[in-house]
Design an enzyme around this catalytic site. Sequence first.
Site, PDB file in Angstrom:
ATOM      1  CG  HIS A 298      41.477  74.634 -12.277  1.00 29.87           C
ATOM      2  ND1 HIS A 298      41.801  74.471 -13.370  1.00 29.87           N
ATOM      3  CD2 HIS A 298      39.924  75.093 -12.181  1.00 29.87           C
ATOM      4  CE1 HIS A 298      40.813  74.722 -14.366  1.00 29.87           C
ATOM      5  NE2 HIS A 298      39.661  75.283 -13.625  1.00 29.87           N
ATOM      6  CD  GLU A 539      53.321  56.778   7.494  1.00 31.85           C
ATOM      7  OE1 GLU A 539      52.262  57.137   7.204  1.00 31.85           O
ATOM      8  OE2 GLU A 539      54.018  57.216   6.654  1.00 31.85           O
ATOM      9  CG  ASP A 563      49.764  54.661   5.818  1.00 29.05           C
ATOM     10  OD1 ASP A 563      48.832  54.060   5.371  1.00 29.05           O
ATOM     11  OD2 ASP A 563      50.368  55.793   5.213  1.00 29.05           O
ATOM     12  CB  CYS A 610      50.436  64.918  10.417  1.00 26.73           C
ATOM     13  SG  CYS A 610      51.320  63.486   9.846  1.00 26.73           S
TER      14      CYS A 610
HETATM   15  C1  PEP Z   1      49.057  58.930   7.834  1.00 27.95           C
HETATM   16  O1  PEP Z   1      49.201  57.732   7.264  1.00 27.95           O
HETATM   17  O2  PEP Z   1      48.407  59.196   8.665  1.00 27.95           O
HETATM   18  C2  PEP Z   1      49.477  59.979   6.930  1.00 27.95           C
HETATM   19  C3  PEP Z   1      49.248  61.469   7.739  1.00 27.95           C
HETATM   20  O3  PEP Z   1      49.711  59.946   5.802  1.00 27.95           O
HETATM   21  P1  PEP Z   1      48.907  59.802   4.605  1.00 27.95           P
HETATM   22  O4  PEP Z   1      47.373  59.845   4.966  1.00 27.95           O
HETATM   23  O5  PEP Z   1      49.408  60.669   3.481  1.00 27.95           O
HETATM   24  O6  PEP Z   1      49.215  58.216   4.204  1.00 27.95           O
HETATM   25 MG    MG Z   2      50.500  57.622   5.815  1.00 26.75          MG
END
Ligand code: PEP
Ligand code: MG
Length: 649
Positions: A298, A539, A563, A610
């Site tokens: 936290h 990914e 990834d 993302c």
């Molecule tokens: C990614 O793989 O780019 C992603 C956003 O997922 P994570 O980093 O949570 O694997």
């Molecule tokens: Mg990922």
Amino acid sequence: MERSTIVRVHDGLHARPATRFVNLAKGFECDIELIKADKSINAKSSVKLMLLGVKENDEITVRATGADAAEAIEALIGFLENPHSGTFEINTAEKIKSVEVAPVANNTVSHSHLRGVAASEGLAIGKAFGFFPAVIDQENRTIAKDAIPAELARLKQAFATVQDRMNASLEIDNLAASDRGIIAALKDIACDQDLVDGATTLVESGMDAISAVIGTTSRIASDFAAIDDPYLNARADDMNAVGRQICLALLGQNDVNLDAIPEGSILIAEDIGAWDLARAPLKRIAGIVCGRGGATSHVAIIARAHGIPAVLGLGSDVQRLSNIGTVAIDGNSGEVFEDPDQEIVARFQRKIAEATAEKHALSVFKDFIPKRADGTIIEIAANIGSLEEIEAAQEAGAMGVGLFRTELLFMRHMHLPSEDFQTETYAALATAFAPYPVIVRTLDIGGDKAVSGIDFPDEDNPFLGWRGIRMCLDRPDVFKPQLRALLRASAKGNIKVMLPMVSSIDEVHATRALIDECIAELKAESQEYALFGLGVMIETPAAVLIAPALAREVAFFSIGTNDLTQYIMAADRLNPTVAKLNDVTHPAVMTAIEMTTTAGVQAGIMVGMCGEAAGRPDLIPTFIKMGLTELSMSPASIQRAKKCVQDFG
Ligand code: PEP
Ligand code: MG
């Protein structure tokens, strides 16, 4: 008068339903007991009720004596027989306080340069302010018979003082919602009848008040610690924290509190309790270093929510830090420098000044809606992993959430989160960001992340193994409650759902089949739900190569460059030896991103990103040119990204 029934409340009288049950009981004047097997407790004490451990399907008797006994029994039995008692009221405190403290990671690099867990990004340099509250011991005094009334009065006054202090804290106008929740929950404990009665009885028998409080709180705390439920285990810490406050009031002392912390200090502590941190003058704290804690503790969550750099899990070295003058911390790398030399000070000061000036200049972009040259809006959204991060994302000007990592919901607890708990969480998110969408990623466990409640096989190559959608499809008992929760929360707001680690169209079809099953169940149960747009993360190289076909099946793509880079480059994202290969700008990775975007644009679906690359100002212009229309990133990068789209989009 009494009546028995079978408890139908989902998950039983666990934290929230227990509090609500007690509040309902307190609304009646009669005495009320709850009886399970051969145990009977006062139904107006939430502590006693939680310790009774009432589970769904347990047989329970409600016994009431007094004028309004019949009404009380009617209302309480109705509560116990309703599966949804205690749902759809978000209480941030319960979530934040249920965070586990991660194990200590003590990774010493050298005497003057330590490394811990990078828990909240940013750099800070300042004077060390040690926060190591003294231990209060039991006095073990026997009180003479004629002095007992005075000791009882002292005890009563101490309870009142603590309750007043907590009320005063709750009245602070600009208290963050999450912090308010923590204090309210602690106040609830400080008023609990079981605690008050327990300490009073001990004083009545001749024990001094401090020993009585410590004795009672540690007895209740150990009862909580012994229950096989991590949520209730965390209540043990709360009980001890409240006991400490009462003892301090008895001693006529205030806790070593952080009120006196000088502006710009680096707070050094073994650990900081929720109560201490929530009422601390956070604006004066430049950085936080703790011996305990990890990225999901936290302290980390509060630090991130308030934009304070933090390095946690430093181990015993933290004691030494409080005795030195200046500390420099890097919340991005986890490095901590004791009494840094001139060169390090100059480097930190330069970087901090640059960051401050940039932050100030960029703040004008908070509410800016960035557009491409042709007028298309580019959504700059936030990547978050808990409700406590909502405020930081909103303050940054996030246009919704482009990636809600649901793993933290599962990793925080040692049991799988219930469907109701998930529904509340997703609905709270959607409400907070309306009308912008919130993209929730279904559970992406495996690889480097594990969850209690799911047994993972030992795998030689876990990143190439049973993770993300692969695991979820094999475990409908885990996946379906999440899909049902997402359908139910969609009735409350704008939710989209995306699947991680997709490598074949069959995975999308299988997920749709499960969604259909969930819809049929929800219909049969007359539960409110709404459909959501289903997208996939791109990914894996396989997903890139079948992107044109995938685009016909889903509502959107979101490119996970973290990834995607490791799989395209065959370079483990956690292995520093091959870190150089883990380069998103490598032509192979950029080509994969372009292929994906082209496939999505041609099919007329939204293509977003993302992964970490989405927030890189040097790459954003290229991504926009490729056709991406949504970029999701850590809140700290949002305003810079908006400016970047404005300058080069
Ligand atoms: C990614 O793989 O780019 C992603 C956003 O997922 P994570 O980093 O949570 O694997
Ligand atoms: Mg990922």
